[in-house]
Design an enzyme around this catalytic site. Structure first.
Site, short mmCIF file in Angstrom:
data_model
loop_
_atom_site.label_atom_id
_atom_site.label_comp_id
_atom_site.label_asym_id
_atom_site.label_seq_id
_atom_site.Cartn_x
_atom_site.Cartn_y
_atom_site.Cartn_z
N HIS A 183 -10.32 -3.32 2.12
CA HIS A 183 -10.76 -1.95 1.80
C HIS A 183 -11.72 -1.90 0.61
CE1 HIS A 183 -9.27 2.44 2.59
NE2 HIS A 183 -10.57 2.28 2.82
N ASP A 199 0.85 -1.19 0.00
CA ASP A 199 0.00 0.00 0.00
C ASP A 199 0.88 1.24 0.00
OD1 ASP A 199 -1.91 1.96 0.41
OD2 ASP A 199 -2.90 0.95 2.05
N CYS A 219 -6.72 3.95 -2.63
CA CYS A 219 -6.87 2.54 -2.24
C CYS A 219 -8.08 1.81 -2.84
CB CYS A 219 -6.93 2.44 -0.72
SG CYS A 219 -5.39 2.89 0.09
#
Length: 467
Positions: free
Chosen positions: A122, A32, A72
């Site tokens: 997510h 990430d 994200c």
């Protein structure tokens, strides 16, 4: 039982042949917020990534990988569905991907694969620590997942047993150990497997990597990118020491994963990918985080290793790879059926040199600015393209940015309005229009799309979340 697939090959004399190969396993590892500029094999002399450097020397590494919507949730939705955010409604964080989506794990299960996901998700929009029921797991059977956390040393996950558990210590290390156990177990099976391993680092907080990796940078004089303002120099050096410590920790886990694959005797027939969802500005241009179209935000690393198909010697590719290409390419490399409604391209033959690289641009979009780049922080809707030489973007008022990335690699000189670049600007504007037309993107205001999809946002245009 593992199937045999047929790969078509074209000889120099244009005689076609078909080769039987076993269905490959897939290990897809992504971090990430790891920007391409923070990779040893891509020229960064400060960050220590020896194992990723080694992986790049054994696979195909791309120098122009673009995160199509560099934040994200939109990235993850594109990764799983292969569809542009305006087709799924997934253009902000903390919203739910339609459980009925014909996505990654479901497509591979149809081909006889076992499926696993470990780490950050997510994609559920139900609170960042909330339970995600089986019907919203997009076809992944083995499941050790939390919606989102960046508390890397005190991290939890929901297991396949539907119970909440704690990762032991630094979560990326514990997740890697679990992934290794899964790989070793699956290597004994007659069925192929897909495994997605989603790490939270090197996303902030930056100073939380294990001490042994922080110590690697304690006395290093970090070199800054030339677009970091002088007044932010010392602060940025401190941030980068922590960021690079996370990177080096993850790099060490790449070796552990590669060693496990070799021990399990599945190296040749395993597609191993390393990449990231988006980059991190880290004070370049005085900006932080992501969502921007600058190189630091939009360019990410991408390495694919698959010895049975791609050989064992490293290759460098400047192909303009984007997020939407990942799913169709993995399906194509696996000999699997590729749905017609995907928005990317299976680039397997381009990688193999059997098809000309004719891609002129990759699209980048911010459909609704929110969160860390909401309107009060300068956020705006934009559509842009990255080519092998330029970056070009329009906002709702018209032309916004034009950079010559060869003459100006740190993007310090916006060329919009420069008469010497009028013809280039017009050509890039036409390329952008072509990209938008192909995706049915009318480039309307963010609130228009928020209303269309029924997303509930606060005064900043952000979907509120709860822990």
């Amino acid at each position: 039982m593992k199937k045999l697939i047929f790969i078509l090959c074209i000889t120099a004399t244009l005689i076609s042949c078909s080769t039987k190969v076993q269905q490959p396993n897939i290990v897809f590892v992504f971090a990430d917020q790891w920007r391409a500029a923070s990779m040893g094999y891509l020229g960064n002399k400060d960050v220590k990534t020896p194992n990723l450097d080694q992986l790049a020397s054994e696979g195909v590494y791309f120098t122009n990988t673009v995160s199509t919507s560099p934040v994200c949730t939109p990235y993850r939705a594109m990764l799983l569905t292969g569809q542009y955010p305006l087709k799924t409604g997934m253009f902000m964080n903390d919203i739910r991907l339609n459980p009925a989506s014909n996505s990654f794990a479901k497509l591979f299960k149809q081909e006889g694969y076992n499926t696993a996901y470990i780490g950050k998700w997510h994609l559920d929009g139900n609170g960042r620590s909330a339970y995600i029921p089986k019907e919203r797991r997009q076809g992944f059977d083995y499941w050790k997942v939390l919606e989102c956390t960046h508390s890397y040393n005190n991290s939890t996950y929901w297991g396949t047993d539907d119970k909440l558990h704690n990762w032991d210590g630094y979560d990326a290390e514990a997740q890697t150990k679990d992934a290794i156990a899964y790989i070793e177990e699956q290597s004994k099976s007659d069925k192929p497997f897909t495994l997605m391993l989603s790490w939270g680092p090197p996303h902030a907080p930056y100073a939380t990597a294990p001490k042994e990796f922080q110590d690697l940078y304690e006395n290093v004089d970090i070199q800054l990118r030339q677009n970091v303002p002088e007044k932010l120099a010392e602060k940025t050096k401190a941030i980068l020491k922590g960021y690079y410590a996370h990177c080096s920790a993850l790099d060490s886990y790449i070796k552990q994963l590669q060693d496990a694959i070799k021990r399990s005797n599945i190296e040749d027939n395993t597609i191993f990918v390393f990449t990231s969802d988006h980059g991190d500005m880290i004070n370049s241009h005085g900006e932080t985080k992501k969502q921007r179209i600058y190189e630091e935000s939009v360019k990410v690393p991408f390495i694919v290793k698959y010895p049975a198909l791609l050989g064992k010697e490293g290759k460098k590719s400047d192909f303009l790879l984007n997020t939407l290409d990942i799913l169709p390419t993995l399906l194509g490399m696996s000999g699997a059926s590729i749905p017609e409604n995907l928005d990317g391209e299976n680039i397997t033959e381009v990688i193999l040199g059997k098809k000309e690289d004719d891609r002129k641009a990759s699209l980048v979009a911010c459909i609704q600015p929110f969160g860390q780049w909401n309107r009060s922080r300068g956020g705006k809707e934009f559509r842009g393209i990255v080519t092998k030489t330029h970056t070009y973007a329009k906002d709702l008022n018209g032309e916004w940015l034009l950079f010559d990335n060869i003459a100006d690699p740190y993007q310090l000189n916006n060329l919009i309005g420069n008469p010497d670049y009028n013809s280039i600007s017009k050509n890039l504007e036409a390329l952008l229009a072509e990209q938008l037309n192909s995706l049915d993107d009318a480039f309307l205001t963010g609130p228009t799309y928020v209303k269309k999809w029924g997303h509930q946002v606060d005064s900043t245009g952000t979907v509120p979340y709860k822990w």
